[in-house]
Design an enzyme around this catalytic site. Structure first.
Site, PDB file in Angstrom:
ATOM      1  CB  VAL A  14     -51.531  25.854  19.644  1.00 59.69           C
ATOM      2  CG1 VAL A  14     -51.245  24.640  20.513  1.00 59.69           C
ATOM      3  CG2 VAL A  14     -50.528  25.930  18.501  1.00 59.69           C
ATOM      4  CB  THR A  37     -53.854  37.224  18.607  1.00 63.17           C
ATOM      5  OG1 THR A  37     -53.788  36.385  19.766  1.00 63.17           O
ATOM      6  CG2 THR A  37     -52.969  38.439  18.817  1.00 63.17           C
ATOM      7  CB  ILE A  54     -54.293  35.679  31.408  1.00 64.58           C
ATOM      8  CG1 ILE A  54     -53.268  36.666  30.822  1.00 64.58           C
ATOM      9  CG2 ILE A  54     -54.678  34.636  30.395  1.00 64.58           C
ATOM     10  CD1 ILE A  54     -51.953  36.012  30.451  1.00 64.58           C
ATOM     11  CB  SER A  75     -46.554  34.013  19.382  1.00 64.37           C
ATOM     12  OG  SER A  75     -47.609  34.090  18.440  1.00 64.37           O
ATOM     13  CE1 TYR A 139     -43.604  33.896  21.767  1.00 66.53           C
ATOM     14  CE2 TYR A 139     -41.899  33.060  20.302  1.00 66.53           C
ATOM     15  CZ  TYR A 139     -43.065  32.868  21.017  1.00 66.53           C
ATOM     16  OH  TYR A 139     -43.681  31.644  21.003  1.00 66.53           O
ATOM     17  CE  LYS A 143     -44.856  31.771  24.567  1.00 63.60           C
ATOM     18  NZ  LYS A 143     -46.036  30.989  24.926  1.00 63.60           N
ATOM     19  CB  SER A 202     -39.837  36.359   0.499  1.00 67.03           C
ATOM     20  OG  SER A 202     -40.459  37.430  -0.173  1.00 67.03           O
TER      21      SER A 202
END
Length: 319
Positions: A14, A37, A54, A75, A139, A143, A202
């Site tokens: 993104v 990642t 960061i 994530s 996760y 957030k 699956s």
């Protein structure tokens, strides 16, 4: 008017698409990513790239930046259950350091990549921003913790912030598309079957209270998502933390996605029904009314076949 923006995590899926949209709009973009990642080739041409963490944003952030767009987070839901400390450290601790760097540099606008995982099991559908937040994974909890941090920062220090809670992001934009390792998103997984890289897809549960028994999810094209971020920059108001859901307001089942991939690719897609996964709600669909009202944003690419076609073109280019 051209402005200078820092995009954290801008080598990821993104973040790279948003960075590309900013460049196309005539802005100056710096991407900060540690490549844990993300991919170096995912950084758009024309962006300044800094390979770094960061937590060290204070080394590079100064008052010449108009805003920060923050995508630097782990994530993977399953990994967060197995290694919650990794998610608290990076997603929460890293963001705390970033907010401190922004405060010191007098950068007072933030757009944050949040998630529908903050809601957990929905109490109603479509999900509104005022609905309860009860994340079912570290996760989602990390957030949500960042959203709380941002609210406090806005009230105490005048930060103008917008959190965008995504539902299922999919598709591709030119040279920028999904490449997760390991891959966990449905559309690229089904496309791997079409490519012969996976024998079957699956289907986790076919006995849900939905029209075909499989889970229903709200899919949003990554380019629509990027456009919402640019609008969020304009909507950010000092002292306010605005939270907006981003989705199409309608859903597609797992089997509808699989059938759409068959039609788009022309390949047979074998299915294997597996047991339900814990914590998978039957239906997750967004109400994006707040984004419509506050950002003037509506998705322009809501057709599932179009989303899949863009993702398929990207998957074929990248092998």
């Amino acid at each position: 008017m051209s402005a200078k923006y820092l995009v954290t995590g801008g080598a990821g899926y993104v973040g790279s698409v948003v960075a590309q949209h900013l460049i196309e709009a005539g802005h100056e973009v710096t991407v900060l990513d540690n490549l844990s990642t993300g991919f170096r080739e995912g950084v758009p041409a024309g962006a300044t790239f800094i390979e770094g963490d960061i937590r060290d944003a204070a080394k590079w952030l100064d008052s010449s930046y108009a805003a920060v767009l923050h995508f630097a987070a782990f994530s993977q839901v399953g990994e967060s259950v197995a290694k919650p400390e990794k998610y608290w450290d990076n997603n929460v601790g890293g963001t705390m350091a970033l907010l401190a760097a922004m405060r010191d540099a007098h950068v007072r606008t933030l757009v944050f990549s949040s998630t529908a995982a903050t809601y957990g099991e929905p109490v109603s559908t479509p999900i509104k921003e005022t609905d309860p937040t009860a994340p079912t994974s570290p996760y989602g909890a990390s957030k949500l913790a960042v959203d709380h941090m941002i609210t406090g920062e806005a009230k105490a220090h005048g930060l103008g912030a917008v959190s965008l809670r995504y539902f299922n992001v999919a598709g591709a934009y030119g040279e920028f598309g999904e490449r997760h390792d390991p891959e966990s998103h449905l559309i690229p997984l089904v496309l791997q079957v079409a490519q012969g890289r996976r024998e079957a897809i699956s289907v986790f549960g076919d006995d849900y209270a939905t029209p075909d028994g499989t889970c229903v999810r709200d899919y949003i094209h990554v380019a629509d998502l990027a456009e919402a971020h640019l609008r969020a920059l304009d909507a950010a108001t000092p002292g306010e933390h605005l939270i907006c859901n981003l989705g199409n307001g309608s859903g597609f089942s797992v089997r509808e996605v699989i059938e759409t991939v068959r039609q788009v690719t022309g390949h047979p897609i074998p299915e294997v029904v597996a047991a339900r996964r814990g914590g998978d709600p039957a239906v997750l669909v967004a109400s994006a009314a707040t984004a419509h009202e506050r950002l003037g944003w509506r998705p322009a690419r809501a057709d599932l076949a179009g989303i899949v076609a863009d993702a398929w073109a990207f998957a074929q280019r990248k092998g």
